[in-house]
Write a protein that holds these residues in place. Sequence first.
Motif, mmCIF file in Angstrom:
data_model
loop_
_atom_site.group_PDB
_atom_site.id
_atom_site.type_symbol
_atom_site.label_atom_id
_atom_site.label_comp_id
_atom_site.label_asym_id
_atom_site.label_seq_id
_atom_site.Cartn_x
_atom_site.Cartn_y
_atom_site.Cartn_z
ATOM 1 N N ALA A 297 -0.900 -15.905 1.368
ATOM 2 C CA ALA A 297 -0.557 -15.219 2.615
ATOM 3 C C ALA A 297 -1.735 -14.397 3.129
ATOM 4 O O ALA A 297 -1.995 -14.359 4.336
ATOM 5 C CB ALA A 297 0.657 -14.316 2.395
ATOM 6 N N TYR A 298 -2.468 -13.771 2.201
ATOM 7 C CA TYR A 298 -3.581 -12.922 2.623
ATOM 8 C C TYR A 298 -4.699 -13.740 3.254
ATOM 9 O O TYR A 298 -5.390 -13.263 4.168
ATOM 10 C CB TYR A 298 -4.117 -12.130 1.421
ATOM 11 C CG TYR A 298 -5.130 -11.080 1.797
ATOM 12 C CD1 TYR A 298 -4.844 -10.112 2.769
ATOM 13 C CD2 TYR A 298 -6.385 -11.041 1.193
ATOM 14 C CE1 TYR A 298 -5.781 -9.153 3.119
ATOM 15 C CE2 TYR A 298 -7.324 -10.087 1.527
ATOM 16 C CZ TYR A 298 -7.018 -9.146 2.497
ATOM 17 O OH TYR A 298 -7.943 -8.190 2.851
ATOM 18 N N THR A 299 -4.893 -14.974 2.787
ATOM 19 C CA THR A 299 -5.940 -15.804 3.377
ATOM 20 C C THR A 299 -5.584 -16.245 4.805
ATOM 21 O O THR A 299 -6.445 -16.764 5.521
ATOM 22 C CB THR A 299 -6.193 -17.065 2.537
ATOM 23 O OG1 THR A 299 -5.017 -17.876 2.515
ATOM 24 C CG2 THR A 299 -6.607 -16.703 1.124
ATOM 25 N N LEU A 300 -4.331 -16.036 5.200
ATOM 26 C CA LEU A 300 -3.896 -16.384 6.562
ATOM 27 C C LEU A 300 -3.616 -15.162 7.419
ATOM 28 O O LEU A 300 -3.284 -15.294 8.595
ATOM 29 C CB LEU A 300 -2.623 -17.251 6.505
ATOM 30 C CG LEU A 300 -2.762 -18.629 5.863
ATOM 31 C CD1 LEU A 300 -1.410 -19.324 5.825
ATOM 32 C CD2 LEU A 300 -3.760 -19.495 6.643
ATOM 33 N N LEU A 301 -3.736 -13.970 6.821
ATOM 34 C CA LEU A 301 -3.352 -12.742 7.534
ATOM 35 C C LEU A 301 -4.353 -12.429 8.641
ATOM 36 O O LEU A 301 -5.534 -12.194 8.373
ATOM 37 C CB LEU A 301 -3.275 -11.575 6.546
ATOM 38 C CG LEU A 301 -2.737 -10.256 7.100
ATOM 39 C CD1 LEU A 301 -1.271 -10.403 7.473
ATOM 40 C CD2 LEU A 301 -2.916 -9.128 6.082
ATOM 41 N N PRO A 302 -3.902 -12.400 9.885
ATOM 42 C CA PRO A 302 -4.820 -12.079 10.982
ATOM 43 C C PRO A 302 -4.964 -10.563 11.143
ATOM 44 O O PRO A 302 -4.260 -9.778 10.505
ATOM 45 C CB PRO A 302 -4.113 -12.679 12.197
ATOM 46 C CG PRO A 302 -2.656 -12.510 11.858
ATOM 47 C CD PRO A 302 -2.536 -12.691 10.360
ATOM 48 N N ASP A 303 -5.880 -10.154 12.000
ATOM 49 C CA ASP A 303 -5.978 -8.738 12.346
ATOM 50 C C ASP A 303 -4.696 -8.307 13.048
ATOM 51 O O ASP A 303 -4.142 -9.042 13.873
ATOM 52 C CB ASP A 303 -7.161 -8.482 13.283
ATOM 53 C CG ASP A 303 -8.496 -8.722 12.589
ATOM 54 O OD1 ASP A 303 -8.506 -8.786 11.340
ATOM 55 O OD2 ASP A 303 -9.512 -8.857 13.285
ATOM 56 N N VAL A 304 -4.196 -7.117 12.710
ATOM 57 C CA VAL A 304 -2.995 -6.579 13.345
ATOM 58 C C VAL A 304 -3.423 -5.492 14.327
ATOM 59 O O VAL A 304 -4.002 -4.473 13.939
ATOM 60 C CB VAL A 304 -2.021 -5.991 12.301
ATOM 61 C CG1 VAL A 304 -0.791 -5.417 12.987
ATOM 62 C CG2 VAL A 304 -1.616 -7.063 11.298
ATOM 63 N N ARG A 305 -3.179 -5.732 15.609
ATOM 64 C CA ARG A 305 -3.566 -4.765 16.651
ATOM 65 C C ARG A 305 -2.341 -3.934 17.041
ATOM 66 O O ARG A 305 -1.328 -4.468 17.479
ATOM 67 C CB ARG A 305 -4.132 -5.494 17.874
ATOM 68 C CG ARG A 305 -4.650 -4.574 18.967
ATOM 69 C CD ARG A 305 -5.354 -5.383 20.050
ATOM 70 N NE ARG A 305 -6.522 -6.064 19.533
ATOM 71 C CZ ARG A 305 -7.721 -5.489 19.385
ATOM 72 N NH1 ARG A 305 -7.889 -4.219 19.722
ATOM 73 N NH2 ARG A 305 -8.728 -6.183 18.900
ATOM 74 N N PHE A 306 -2.451 -2.617 16.857
ATOM 75 C CA PHE A 306 -1.335 -1.741 17.175
ATOM 76 C C PHE A 306 -1.374 -1.368 18.652
ATOM 77 O O PHE A 306 -2.447 -1.203 19.241
ATOM 78 C CB PHE A 306 -1.402 -0.459 16.337
ATOM 79 C CG PHE A 306 -1.227 -0.699 14.861
ATOM 80 C CD1 PHE A 306 0.036 -0.939 14.333
ATOM 81 C CD2 PHE A 306 -2.314 -0.699 13.999
ATOM 82 C CE1 PHE A 306 0.209 -1.166 12.974
ATOM 83 C CE2 PHE A 306 -2.146 -0.921 12.646
ATOM 84 C CZ PHE A 306 -0.886 -1.150 12.136
ATOM 85 N N PRO A 307 -0.209 -1.199 19.284
ATOM 86 C CA PRO A 307 -0.181 -0.767 20.687
ATOM 87 C C PRO A 307 -0.718 0.656 20.824
ATOM 88 O O PRO A 307 -0.620 1.471 19.896
ATOM 89 C CB PRO A 307 1.305 -0.847 21.052
ATOM 90 C CG PRO A 307 2.036 -0.818 19.759
ATOM 91 C CD PRO A 307 1.144 -1.457 18.743
ATOM 92 N N ALA A 308 -1.274 0.960 21.982
ATOM 93 C CA ALA A 308 -1.943 2.247 22.204
ATOM 94 C C ALA A 308 -1.000 3.438 22.067
ATOM 95 O O ALA A 308 -1.411 4.535 21.694
ATOM 96 C CB ALA A 308 -2.602 2.253 23.592
ATOM 97 N N TRP A 309 0.291 3.222 22.347
ATOM 98 C CA TRP A 309 1.217 4.349 22.331
ATOM 99 C C TRP A 309 1.759 4.674 20.939
ATOM 100 O O TRP A 309 2.431 5.671 20.720
ATOM 101 C CB TRP A 309 2.416 4.085 23.254
ATOM 102 C CG TRP A 309 3.001 2.700 23.140
ATOM 103 C CD1 TRP A 309 2.735 1.634 23.937
ATOM 104 C CD2 TRP A 309 3.929 2.239 22.150
ATOM 105 N NE1 TRP A 309 3.420 0.524 23.531
ATOM 106 C CE2 TRP A 309 4.180 0.864 22.422
ATOM 107 C CE3 TRP A 309 4.574 2.830 21.068
ATOM 108 C CZ2 TRP A 309 5.038 0.097 21.654
ATOM 109 C CZ3 TRP A 309 5.431 2.067 20.304
ATOM 110 C CH2 TRP A 309 5.663 0.719 20.596
ATOM 111 N N LEU A 310 1.457 3.817 19.925
ATOM 112 C CA LEU A 310 2.013 4.046 18.599
ATOM 113 C C LEU A 310 1.556 5.375 17.983
ATOM 114 O O LEU A 310 2.379 6.102 17.417
ATOM 115 C CB LEU A 310 1.655 2.878 17.682
ATOM 116 C CG LEU A 310 2.305 2.909 16.292
ATOM 117 C CD1 LEU A 310 3.829 2.907 16.421
ATOM 118 C CD2 LEU A 310 1.857 1.723 15.467
#
Length: 552
Positions: A297-310
Motif C-alpha cells: 500500500a505504501y508503494t502506491l500511496l500518493p501525496d495527500v493534499r489537505f484543504p486550506a481551511w483544515l
Amino acid sequence: MAESQPQTPEAPKRNAFTRFLDGVEWLGNLLPHPVTLFALLAAGIVLLSGVFGWLGVAVEDPRPAGSRGVAEDGMIRAVSLMNGDGVRRIFTSLTENFTSFAPLGVVLVAMLGVGVAEKSGLLSAAVRAMVLGAPRHVVTVAVVFAGIVSNTASEVGYVVLIPLAGAIFYALGRHPLAGMAAAFAGVSGGYSANLLIGTVDPLLAGITEEAAQLVDPAYTVNATANWFFMIASTFLITIVGSLVSIFVVEPKLGAYDPERADPTILNKSMMEALAEPEKKGLAAAGLAFLAVLAVMAYTLLPDVRFPAWLPLLSGASVPEVLPGWGVLRDPDTGSVMRSPFFSGFVVWILIFFIAVGYAYGRVAGTMKTDRDIIDAMAAALASLGLYIVLVFFAAQFVAFFGWTNLGAITAVTGASFLQETGMTGPALFFFFILMCAVINLSLGSASAQWAVTAPIFVPMLMLIGYSPEVIQAAYRIGDSSTNIITPMMSYFGLILAWATRYDKNLGVGTLIAMMLPYSIFFMLTWSGFFFTWAFVLDLPVGPGAPTFYPAQ
C-alpha cells in the motif's frame, strides 16, 4: 465326461459415452510428449515457411500505414527460414529465444518464493486448518474453496488436499470419493479462479504477451491480467462445485461400502489437528502477510493534499501536503492500473511467499537460518527441470512463428473469415471457450496448450477488436472446465491412484463419469458469467485490462 471349460466373463456393454471416452484416450495417447510436440512444431514451421515463402504467400496488413512493423507496401509476406539468412538467424538466436522467453523468468522468480512457503510447511498447514476446522455441514464448501485457493501454490492441492478430503469424508461416514471429487473439482476444475495471483498467472500472461506482440509489438500483458475476474470466479466455482457435489455426485455414489477400502487408507498425519507450533506459525504468517500488504500500500500511496481551511478548524499546525511515496505508480501519469506495481507483480509474489513462509517456519521450528531458505529455493527450482526443457522448445516455436509471419498471416486470414461470416460479436467467445475445452481433452497441459494456440487466436481475435486479457480469460475457462475429465492432465493418474485405495474396482471411465457433471456445470455457468461480466456489465477482467482492442 468332458471337463467343463471355464467361462470367459462377458465384456461389459459399452455405451456411446464410454466409446467417446475411449476415443479421447486413444487420441491423447497418439500425441507425443509435449517437449517432442514443440520440437516437431518448430521444425514444421521451418518447413512451412520454406513452402509459403517460395509460393509468395502474402496478405494485406490491417494496421494503419506508417505504424511500427508495417511494410512500405502494406503487405505481410511469408518469410522463409529455409535459406541462408533463415539458417543463420536460427543458429544465432536460439539461445536468446530461450532466455528472453517471457514466461521463463517470471515462473522461476515466483517459484523461488513458493518454494519457501512449501518447504516450511505453511501451505500444508493452511490447507488443513481451512478444511479440518470447518463445521460438518459446510465441509463440502470448505473443500471446494480450499481447492481453488490452493492453486496459488500449484501442486499442494493435488498432493495434500485431494487425499485429505477423501480421508475427511471417510472419517465422517460419508462417501470418500465424494470428498475427493469435490477437492478435485476445486483444485483442477477451478484452476483459473483464485483470490491471489499464483504461479500460472505470470506463465500464461507471458505467453499471451508474446502472441499479442505479433500484432502490436509494444503490447504488454501483466500477471494480474485476469485478477478481478478470477476473484469473482472463486465464489462462483465454490457455489457451483458445492451444489454439484451435494445434489448430484454424492447422491449418485450412494452409501459407501467400507469393504472396498484399503485398511491403511487413513493417513493419520493428514487427519491430525494442527499442533500448537503450527498454530503459532500460522499466526506469525498472518502478521507477515499484513506487513507485506502495508508495504504494498505504501508503494502506491500518493501525496495527500489537505484543504486550506483544515488548519483553521483544527487549530493546529497541519502541513499543506503530507508526502506519500507512491514509488510504484506510473512516474509520468501517477496511474495505478498501468504502473510498475502491476507490471512487476511477480516480485510481490516472491516477497509475499518468502515473508509468510519464513515467518511460519521460524515460529513453527521448520526453518531456522538463511540456509533453510536457500535450500527451499533450490528445491523449488530443481523441480522445474522438465518445465525448463519444455520452455526451450516452446520458445523456439513461438519465435519461428513470429519470424516467418505465419502467425500474422493466419490471424489476418482467420479474422477476415470471421468478419465475412459476421461472427465478430461477443457470442463468438462461447465457441472459443468450447474449442479450448475440446483441445484440452487431448493436450492437458495449460501452458503447452496455450503456447500452441495463443499465437493463432490472440492475434486473430485482437484484429476483430478484443483485448489479449479478455481472450486469455476466455481460454482459461475452457481449459479449466475439462481439466477434470481428461486423462491427459498430468495429475490425473495420481488422482486415480488415490481413488482406487477407496474402491479397488474404480477405473478411468468411472472417475471421468464422476467428474463429468462438474465439467458440464462449470462450462455453462462460467461461460455465462464471463459473458455477463465482460460484455453486459462491461467490467474489466483485471487491473488496467481493457475489454476491447484498441482500448475504447
